[in-house]
Write an enzyme that holds these catalytic residues in place. Structure first.
Site, PDB file in Angstrom:
ATOM      1  N   ARG A  52      11.427   0.006  21.502  1.00  0.00           N
ATOM      2  CA  ARG A  52      10.865  -0.366  22.800  1.00  0.00           C
ATOM      3  C   ARG A  52      11.877  -0.041  23.890  1.00  0.00           C
ATOM      4  O   ARG A  52      13.067  -0.228  23.727  1.00  0.00           O
ATOM      5  CB  ARG A  52      10.588  -1.877  22.844  1.00  0.00           C
ATOM      6  CG  ARG A  52       9.239  -2.267  22.402  1.00  0.00           C
ATOM      7  CD  ARG A  52       8.992  -3.737  22.725  1.00  0.00           C
ATOM      8  NE  ARG A  52      10.114  -4.592  22.379  1.00  0.00           N
ATOM      9  CZ  ARG A  52      10.360  -5.041  21.155  1.00  0.00           C
ATOM     10  NH1 ARG A  52       9.572  -4.712  20.165  1.00  0.00           N
ATOM     11  NH2 ARG A  52      11.397  -5.808  20.915  1.00  0.00           N
ATOM     12  N   HIS A  56      10.352  -7.730  25.013  1.00  0.00           N
ATOM     13  CA  HIS A  56       9.036  -8.143  24.520  1.00  0.00           C
ATOM     14  C   HIS A  56       8.088  -8.515  25.651  1.00  0.00           C
ATOM     15  O   HIS A  56       6.883  -8.401  25.514  1.00  0.00           O
ATOM     16  CB  HIS A  56       9.171  -9.355  23.579  1.00  0.00           C
ATOM     17  CG  HIS A  56       9.727  -8.997  22.246  1.00  0.00           C
ATOM     18  ND1 HIS A  56       8.952  -8.520  21.225  1.00  0.00           N
ATOM     19  CD2 HIS A  56      10.989  -9.040  21.767  1.00  0.00           C
ATOM     20  CE1 HIS A  56       9.707  -8.287  20.173  1.00  0.00           C
ATOM     21  NE2 HIS A  56      10.953  -8.593  20.470  1.00  0.00           N
ATOM     22  N   TYR A  64      19.673  -7.566  23.643  1.00  0.00           N
ATOM     23  CA  TYR A  64      20.003  -7.445  22.229  1.00  0.00           C
ATOM     24  C   TYR A  64      20.002  -5.989  21.763  1.00  0.00           C
ATOM     25  O   TYR A  64      20.414  -5.695  20.656  1.00  0.00           O
ATOM     26  CB  TYR A  64      19.023  -8.257  21.380  1.00  0.00           C
ATOM     27  CG  TYR A  64      17.584  -8.117  21.831  1.00  0.00           C
ATOM     28  CD1 TYR A  64      16.804  -7.042  21.423  1.00  0.00           C
ATOM     29  CD2 TYR A  64      17.012  -9.054  22.675  1.00  0.00           C
ATOM     30  CE1 TYR A  64      15.502  -6.895  21.854  1.00  0.00           C
ATOM     31  CE2 TYR A  64      15.708  -8.923  23.106  1.00  0.00           C
ATOM     32  CZ  TYR A  64      14.960  -7.844  22.690  1.00  0.00           C
ATOM     33  OH  TYR A  64      13.660  -7.695  23.114  1.00  0.00           O
TER      34      TYR A  64
END
Length: 150
Positions: A52, A56, A64
């Site tokens: 990605r 999210h 991260y």
């Protein structure tokens, strides 16, 4: 277990792991799975591995993911860019053809965006519509006044 695709074996179905940044590899795996299912062979598990470019959700800065890894991926593994480069190098399309397609995409996006912005908000009562196949949701037409209409 190292991959999600390996889990397919526990369900007695085929599983395959593909490079999600390789358009042709993803297409081949998906086509094989679809052909198998349509031929009565049942489901398949296709694990398409990708990265990605964002978190999210809007509030997730994705700290991260190492910055260098993300930058390398965006520069060297962008699936659209890689496929475009392949099509140009194989002579399927030239730079002018790419510009035509890009212009069409931008025009369709803008028209869709404007349609969405000028459309009424959904009715709160429609929040569960389409959750169950039996509710008839997929046979209804959207209403220009908001909600699903009759």
């Amino acid at each position: 277990m190292k991959t999600i695709a390996e889990r397919a074996e526990a369900y007695r179905l085929p599983g395959v792991r593909v490079d999600g940044a390789n358009v042709l590899e993803v297409y081949a795996a998906a086509k094989e799975a679809v052909d198998r299912a349509r031929g009565g062979g049942g489901p398949s598990l296709v694990e398409s591995v990708s990265l990605r470019w964002r978190g999210h959700a809007g509030h997730d800065p994705a700290k991260y993911v190492p910055k260098e890894m993300l930058e390398d991926y965006m520069q060297n593994k962008d699936p659209v860019k890689r496929f475009q480069e392949l099509l140009v190098s194989e002579g399927v399309v030239d730079d002018a053809g790419v510009e035509v397609v890009q212009g069409r995409i931008e025009k369709e996006f803008q028209e869709g965006y404007e349609f969405a912005q000028s459309s009424p908000l959904p009715e709160p009562s429609d929040v569960t519509a389409g959750v169950f196949a039996e509710d008839g949701y997929w046979r209804r037409e959207p209403s220009r006044e908001g909600g699903l209409g009759g």
